[in-house]
Design an enzyme around this catalytic site. Sequence first.
Site, mmCIF file in Angstrom:
data_model
loop_
_atom_site.group_PDB
_atom_site.id
_atom_site.type_symbol
_atom_site.label_atom_id
_atom_site.label_comp_id
_atom_site.label_asym_id
_atom_site.label_seq_id
_atom_site.Cartn_x
_atom_site.Cartn_y
_atom_site.Cartn_z
ATOM 1 N N TYR A 181 42.395 -1.381 -12.846
ATOM 2 C CA TYR A 181 43.298 -0.507 -13.616
ATOM 3 C C TYR A 181 44.655 -0.385 -12.926
ATOM 4 N N SER A 182 44.643 0.013 -11.644
ATOM 5 C CA SER A 182 45.934 0.268 -10.996
ATOM 6 C C SER A 182 46.721 -1.031 -10.799
ATOM 7 N N ASP A 208 49.469 3.103 -32.338
ATOM 8 C CA ASP A 208 48.228 3.193 -31.564
ATOM 9 C C ASP A 208 47.153 2.370 -32.272
ATOM 10 N N ASN A 235 37.701 16.865 -4.681
ATOM 11 C CA ASN A 235 36.905 16.917 -5.918
ATOM 12 C C ASN A 235 35.850 18.025 -5.899
ATOM 13 N N LYS A 270 48.455 -1.656 -14.022
ATOM 14 C CA LYS A 270 49.596 -0.744 -14.190
ATOM 15 C C LYS A 270 50.745 -1.186 -13.273
ATOM 16 N N GLY A 312 35.622 0.881 -4.218
ATOM 17 C CA GLY A 312 37.063 0.904 -3.930
ATOM 18 C C GLY A 312 37.700 2.256 -4.222
ATOM 19 N N PRO A 355 27.789 14.916 -11.886
ATOM 20 C CA PRO A 355 27.799 13.788 -10.948
ATOM 21 C C PRO A 355 29.079 13.725 -10.115
ATOM 22 N N PHE A 365 45.251 10.983 -24.863
ATOM 23 C CA PHE A 365 45.380 12.311 -24.241
ATOM 24 C C PHE A 365 46.846 12.722 -23.994
ATOM 25 N N THR A 401 51.464 5.406 -13.171
ATOM 26 C CA THR A 401 50.558 6.258 -12.414
ATOM 27 C C THR A 401 50.837 6.200 -10.912
ATOM 28 N N ASP A 402 50.416 7.246 -10.220
ATOM 29 C CA ASP A 402 50.548 7.228 -8.749
ATOM 30 C C ASP A 402 49.575 6.227 -8.120
ATOM 31 N N GLU A 403 48.569 5.773 -8.912
ATOM 32 C CA GLU A 403 47.551 4.877 -8.345
ATOM 33 C C GLU A 403 48.129 3.529 -7.926
HETATM 34 P P1 NAD Z 1 44.119 7.588 -22.937
HETATM 35 O O1 NAD Z 1 43.104 6.575 -22.547
HETATM 36 O O2 NAD Z 1 43.681 8.962 -23.238
HETATM 37 O O3 NAD Z 1 44.924 7.068 -24.229
HETATM 38 C C1 NAD Z 1 45.372 5.761 -24.366
HETATM 39 C C2 NAD Z 1 45.813 5.542 -25.807
HETATM 40 O O4 NAD Z 1 46.319 4.189 -25.912
HETATM 41 C C3 NAD Z 1 44.677 5.670 -26.822
HETATM 42 O O5 NAD Z 1 45.097 6.416 -27.928
HETATM 43 C C4 NAD Z 1 44.382 4.229 -27.228
HETATM 44 O O6 NAD Z 1 43.897 4.103 -28.545
HETATM 45 C C5 NAD Z 1 45.762 3.579 -27.074
HETATM 46 N N1 NAD Z 1 45.669 2.131 -26.834
HETATM 47 C C6 NAD Z 1 44.895 1.488 -25.922
HETATM 48 N N2 NAD Z 1 45.075 0.160 -26.029
HETATM 49 C C7 NAD Z 1 45.989 -0.039 -27.003
HETATM 50 C C8 NAD Z 1 46.604 -1.189 -27.560
HETATM 51 N N3 NAD Z 1 46.291 -2.426 -27.143
HETATM 52 N N4 NAD Z 1 47.515 -1.033 -28.543
HETATM 53 C C9 NAD Z 1 47.841 0.218 -28.995
HETATM 54 N N5 NAD Z 1 47.281 1.341 -28.517
HETATM 55 C C10 NAD Z 1 46.371 1.209 -27.539
HETATM 56 O O7 NAD Z 1 45.200 7.555 -21.788
HETATM 57 P P2 NAD Z 1 46.063 8.759 -21.162
HETATM 58 O O8 NAD Z 1 45.254 9.434 -20.136
HETATM 59 O O9 NAD Z 1 46.676 9.526 -22.260
HETATM 60 O O10 NAD Z 1 47.187 7.927 -20.391
HETATM 61 C C11 NAD Z 1 48.413 7.595 -21.030
HETATM 62 C C12 NAD Z 1 49.288 6.821 -20.069
HETATM 63 O O11 NAD Z 1 49.538 7.623 -18.914
HETATM 64 C C13 NAD Z 1 48.657 5.543 -19.540
HETATM 65 O O12 NAD Z 1 49.665 4.575 -19.469
HETATM 66 C C14 NAD Z 1 48.131 5.912 -18.174
HETATM 67 O O13 NAD Z 1 48.116 4.774 -17.335
HETATM 68 C C15 NAD Z 1 49.173 6.922 -17.734
HETATM 69 N N6 NAD Z 1 48.746 7.937 -16.775
HETATM 70 C C16 NAD Z 1 47.652 8.716 -17.041
HETATM 71 C C17 NAD Z 1 47.316 9.737 -16.159
HETATM 72 C C18 NAD Z 1 46.129 10.650 -16.427
HETATM 73 O O14 NAD Z 1 45.816 11.474 -15.579
HETATM 74 N N7 NAD Z 1 45.475 10.572 -17.578
HETATM 75 C C19 NAD Z 1 48.076 9.944 -15.007
HETATM 76 C C20 NAD Z 1 49.161 9.114 -14.757
HETATM 77 C C21 NAD Z 1 49.500 8.123 -15.660
HETATM 78 O O1 DAU Z 2 46.146 9.484 -10.547
HETATM 79 C C1 DAU Z 2 46.430 9.227 -11.882
HETATM 80 C C2 DAU Z 2 45.221 8.642 -12.565
HETATM 81 O O2 DAU Z 2 44.297 9.716 -12.742
HETATM 82 C C3 DAU Z 2 45.533 7.976 -13.896
HETATM 83 O O3 DAU Z 2 46.371 6.880 -13.682
HETATM 84 C C4 DAU Z 2 44.245 7.516 -14.602
HETATM 85 O O4 DAU Z 2 44.557 7.010 -15.885
HETATM 86 C C5 DAU Z 2 43.329 8.714 -14.747
HETATM 87 O O5 DAU Z 2 42.102 8.302 -15.309
HETATM 88 C C6 DAU Z 2 43.079 9.380 -13.387
HETATM 89 O O6 DAU Z 2 42.298 8.496 -12.539
HETATM 90 P P1 DAU Z 2 41.152 9.072 -11.594
HETATM 91 O O7 DAU Z 2 40.237 7.966 -11.248
HETATM 92 O O8 DAU Z 2 41.729 9.872 -10.490
HETATM 93 O O9 DAU Z 2 40.467 10.112 -12.640
HETATM 94 P P2 DAU Z 2 38.932 10.458 -12.955
HETATM 95 O O10 DAU Z 2 38.944 11.656 -13.847
HETATM 96 O O11 DAU Z 2 38.164 9.273 -13.377
HETATM 97 O O12 DAU Z 2 38.373 10.904 -11.532
HETATM 98 C C7 DAU Z 2 38.973 11.941 -10.769
HETATM 99 C C8 DAU Z 2 38.243 12.012 -9.438
HETATM 100 O O13 DAU Z 2 36.899 12.481 -9.657
HETATM 101 C C9 DAU Z 2 38.075 10.668 -8.750
HETATM 102 O O14 DAU Z 2 38.154 10.859 -7.339
HETATM 103 C C10 DAU Z 2 36.665 10.221 -9.132
HETATM 104 C C11 DAU Z 2 35.911 11.529 -9.242
HETATM 105 N N1 DAU Z 2 34.826 11.569 -10.242
HETATM 106 C C12 DAU Z 2 35.096 11.181 -11.520
HETATM 107 C C13 DAU Z 2 34.127 11.239 -12.492
HETATM 108 C C14 DAU Z 2 34.427 10.784 -13.908
HETATM 109 C C15 DAU Z 2 33.568 12.057 -9.894
HETATM 110 O O15 DAU Z 2 33.328 12.418 -8.727
HETATM 111 N N2 DAU Z 2 32.609 12.113 -10.849
HETATM 112 C C16 DAU Z 2 32.820 11.724 -12.145
HETATM 113 O O16 DAU Z 2 31.883 11.777 -12.976
#
Ligand code: NAD
Ligand code: DAU
Length: 370
Positions: free
Chosen positions: A175-176, A40, A274, A179, A308, A230, A16, A150-152
């Site tokens: 996960y966190s 990737d 949410n 990270k 959690g 959900p 993403f 991530t902020d997590e």
């Molecule tokens: P994502 O899950 O959409 O994409 C992850 C990508 O990494 C995928 O294309 C996957 O194929 C690739 N990948 C996974 N394992 C791999 C491996 N072993 N070798 C090579 N490629 C691999 O993730 P995202 O949401 O785009 O997040 C990207 C980064 O940003 C992550 O490090 C995540 O922790 C961080 N981040 C995400 C968010 C968020 O809201 N999505 C917020 C803060 C930080």
């Molecule tokens: O804060 C940054 C993080 O944000 C990134 O590091 C992670 O990679 C990213 O996945 C995201 O984590 P969250 O757990 O916050 O994102 P998610 O979209 O899974 O959930 C957002 C909020 O919504 C969380 O409080 C859980 C809730 N949720 C999520 C899903 C999927 C629901 O209530 N229902 C759902 O079906």
Amino acid sequence: MKRKLTNIMVTGGAGFIGCNFIHFMFSNESGFNGKIINVDSLTYAGNLESLASIEDKFGNACMTQNRRYYFENVDICNRDSIEKILKKYEIDTIVHFAAESHVDRSILGPETFIKTNVMGTFNLLDCARNYWKNNDGSIRNDVLFHHISTDEVYGSLEETGYFTETTPYDPRSPYSSSKASSDHLAMAYFHTYNLPVTLSNCSNNYGPYQFPEKLLPLMIMNIREGKNLPVYGDGKNIRDWLYVEDHNRAVWLIMKDGKKGEKYNIGGENEWENIKLLHKLIEITCKEISLNINDVKQTIQFVKDRPGHDRRYAIDCSKIKKELGWKRKVTFEEGLEKTVKWYLSNEKWINNILSGEYSKWIENNYGDRK
Ligand code: NAD
Ligand code: DAU
């Protein structure tokens, strides 16, 4: 010495945020005119279809001297392959997005999170340290390893307060924790080996190309299909939402001007419960596809909470604003509307994910290069 920022390895570029970063870098706004090597391993979250227009314009079809985009289907844990790529493309910059990123999946199966997020990051750092060594054993200072986090890692906030760059780490999910571990490794490589490292911790991103397991795309799709929506627990958990392009603009700014050994928080200053966010999303989506808002609200279903489940995240991003002059450009209303419209008008992208067809994209488009 100035950073080269010429041959950039983007890990996780098919995910993403990574694919949005590549789109941003090839847009006029970035001013970038070097090469991008997308590394990737195409897990379930990697989708090369998101980069089809980049591949067409800057990839395989270009004459060798004009080509600026390359894809390597490689696992970041594979030392041999990463070393080869560093040499082959004379990589001078790494921006490391690749990760297992979904909290719920980390609760169900933490192992791949440790492998990719901890061991994979370690492998990249160590390969970079070796490859960027001068003859006297010191490390080049025109190179950069930017680590995306991530902020997590900071844990969970009560009703008040913000995460700053000095907030102690207190991760709660597998996960966190993975990270947090990778952040510590990145900083350790700076302090111990003088590897030029920068790090950013960002809040929840939203926008196009996000895998529909995450809250916003999942809900947009469920609304479209008349499925239940959900909501975990009481729906009062709070996240701070940032449009993905604003995040990537910040990442590029740090890569250009950030101080090595420094970390920067990036956030949207945009906190939403949410359930309130879902109501807003329902309003926008219903307007777009002419559904009855009240009918759709009836499909909200409060379900068992995530174990959690962190209560609140909120980022203090004054450092990057003050030191690098970053500010978010996209308002939440604008960003949310753009996002809803994108998912509703990119049915093929979504349907290919739902049917699993997207994983065949590489076969269909790269099959001849095997
Ligand atoms: P994502 O899950 O959409 O994409 C992850 C990508 O990494 C995928 O294309 C996957 O194929 C690739 N990948 C996974 N394992 C791999 C491996 N072993 N070798 C090579 N490629 C691999 O993730 P995202 O949401 O785009 O997040 C990207 C980064 O940003 C992550 O490090 C995540 O922790 C961080 N981040 C995400 C968010 C968020 O809201 N999505 C917020 C803060 C930080
Ligand atoms: O804060 C940054 C993080 O944000 C990134 O590091 C992670 O990679 C990213 O996945 C995201 O984590 P969250 O757990 O916050 O994102 P998610 O979209 O899974 O959930 C957002 C909020 O919504 C969380 O409080 C859980 C809730 N949720 C999520 C899903 C999927 C629901 O209530 N229902 C759902 O079906």
